[in-house]
Design an enzyme around this catalytic site. Sequence first.
Site, PDB file in Angstrom:
ATOM      1  N   SER A   4     -44.080 -19.326  39.645  1.00 10.41           N
ATOM      2  CA  SER A   4     -44.625 -18.613  40.997  1.00 10.41           C
ATOM      3  C   SER A   4     -43.882 -18.397  42.173  1.00 10.41           C
ATOM      4  CB  SER A   4     -46.086 -19.194  41.448  1.00 10.41           C
ATOM      5  OG  SER A   4     -45.663 -20.684  41.673  1.00 10.41           O
ATOM      6  N   GLY A  40     -43.388 -21.207  43.924  1.00 12.85           N
ATOM      7  CA  GLY A  40     -43.914 -22.296  44.747  1.00 12.85           C
ATOM      8  C   GLY A  40     -43.039 -23.683  44.679  1.00 12.85           C
ATOM      9  N   PHE A  41     -42.495 -23.975  43.516  1.00 14.39           N
ATOM     10  CA  PHE A  41     -41.501 -24.959  43.128  1.00 14.39           C
ATOM     11  C   PHE A  41     -40.206 -24.762  43.977  1.00 14.39           C
ATOM     12  CE2 PHE A  41     -37.975 -26.814  41.161  1.00 14.39           C
ATOM     13  CZ  PHE A  41     -38.299 -28.033  41.043  1.00 14.39           C
ATOM     14  N   ASP A  98     -48.432 -22.606  44.006  1.00 15.26           N
ATOM     15  CA  ASP A  98     -48.885 -24.057  44.444  1.00 15.26           C
ATOM     16  C   ASP A  98     -47.964 -24.685  45.461  1.00 15.26           C
ATOM     17  OD1 ASP A  98     -46.748 -24.015  42.692  1.00 15.26           O
ATOM     18  OD2 ASP A  98     -47.540 -25.917  41.796  1.00 15.26           O
ATOM     19  N   GLY A 121     -45.473 -30.662  39.651  1.00 17.94           N
ATOM     20  CA  GLY A 121     -45.495 -31.546  40.829  1.00 17.94           C
ATOM     21  C   GLY A 121     -44.542 -32.662  40.263  1.00 17.94           C
ATOM     22  N   CYS A 137     -26.973 -24.484  13.829  1.00 15.89           N
ATOM     23  CA  CYS A 137     -26.633 -23.371  14.682  1.00 15.89           C
ATOM     24  C   CYS A 137     -24.958 -22.920  14.777  1.00 15.89           C
ATOM     25  CB  CYS A 137     -26.454 -24.268  16.217  1.00 15.89           C
ATOM     26  SG  CYS A 137     -24.978 -25.164  16.508  1.00 15.89           S
ATOM     27  N   CYS A 150     -22.180 -25.560  15.040  1.00 18.26           N
ATOM     28  CA  CYS A 150     -21.827 -26.756  14.143  1.00 18.26           C
ATOM     29  C   CYS A 150     -21.518 -26.022  12.741  1.00 18.26           C
ATOM     30  CB  CYS A 150     -23.260 -27.594  14.089  1.00 18.26           C
ATOM     31  SG  CYS A 150     -23.712 -28.104  15.641  1.00 18.26           S
ATOM     32  N   HIS A 164     -26.092 -24.257  20.416  1.00 22.00           N
ATOM     33  CA  HIS A 164     -26.416 -25.488  19.990  1.00 22.00           C
ATOM     34  C   HIS A 164     -27.821 -26.208  20.404  1.00 22.00           C
ATOM     35  CE1 HIS A 164     -26.143 -29.404  18.109  1.00 22.00           C
ATOM     36  NE2 HIS A 164     -26.300 -29.821  19.382  1.00 22.00           N
TER      37      HIS A 164
HETATM   38 ZN   LIG Z   1     -25.577 -27.390  16.353  1.00 24.67          ZN
END
Ligand SMILES: [Zn+2]
Length: 410
Positions: free
Chosen positions: A97, A99-100, A169, A241, A334, A337, A363
């Site tokens: 939103s 807010g943070f 918020d 929060g 991945c 790797c 990764h």
């Molecule tokens: Zn990996």
Amino acid sequence: MRDDPERLRFEITARDGAARAGRLHTAHGAIETPAFIPLATKAVVRALEAREVAALGYELVLGNTYHLLLSPGPQRIAELGGLHAFMGWERAIITDSGGFQVFSLAHGAVADEIKGRRNQAPGKQQVLEISEQGVRFRSYIDGTEHMLSPERSLEIQAALGSDIALVFDECTPYHADRDYTARSTERTHRWLDRCLDWHRAHGPRHQSVFGIVQGGVYPELRRESAERVGAAGVDGIAIGGTLGRDKPEMYSVLDATIPHLPDDAPRHLLGIGEPDDLVEGIARGIELFDCAVPTRHARHGMALAPEPERRYRLNLRLAAMAADERPLVEGCPCPACARHTRAYLHYLSRGEEMTGVRLLALHNLTYLERLVAGAREAIAAQRYGAYRDALLDGAAPWQAVSEIVKPARA
Ligand SMILES: [Zn+2]
């Protein structure tokens, strides 16, 4: 809670203790839960293309109202077909939103990813006014004045066309005392009602809205907030929060909150996502997590790894990596790797090569995706406790699945 399958449908398919596995149905497809949500703060998962993120198995990303308001602006994105089309992402999107971000500017909190602060002239006032109406602030990009309020935040999220919107918020900092936190939490509840009023009248038909539980580190405020938000007409619940100064305090805030939430609501823990946090949050019945960790680590030469004593990270920039011929993490599926050595990634990272950042992002996102996928399997097999113990003890997610979850199903 609002029960409207056209906006959002959440089914719990398995339980193991307090942990839940399920499926969240949105207008842009289903999300298997528990799920980790990569950040696409500025309409991009940093260093990656949308289809690469989807190919890793992700079904939901998180965009940010504050950043997209300042650039390129909600109107531009709406004219270009909405946030999905703009960023080429066909699956679901949740938007924060703002807010943070605005309250982090105001309170000077140690916010993780407030990119703008870097460009800010020292001492320059960015937040102009906080009132019952909302927050007035100056753009860090061009100095223009903006207002974020419950209505404006939801209006922007409607223009972006996200599948899930978060309410506006007040994000209270850790150093706020009980009295301030109590008054702030009450304001957040009044803002919740304004958000829902706006959304009932103007919100997109298929967009759902998550409320946010506040209350700082005070158990009775968390409980009140959980009950208040749970009784409102929301489609899901986020926990926001400050969650304390360390992990034990965070887990105790969760323990003070979660038992007071409606059981059938999807639950999102905002801004948290280190491997042990995911494991502990899932154990307590959380299903959604978002966090900058995988992409931020990548930019800093860090790979997620099953190393609890090193905070689950491997620092590729250390000299010890220069001649290490092993993959980042043995058995990791991945691309980094599968094809490259630690030595090569050390070299790329030390050289600030973009390819190094990309490979580490792939990764790290693979690692967290495997972790939550393993949790889903473990919950379905009634082996979540053992899965959790194995991960906290230093097993890689795929290793814990093959040693603990698969034998239980055989
Ligand atoms: Zn990996």
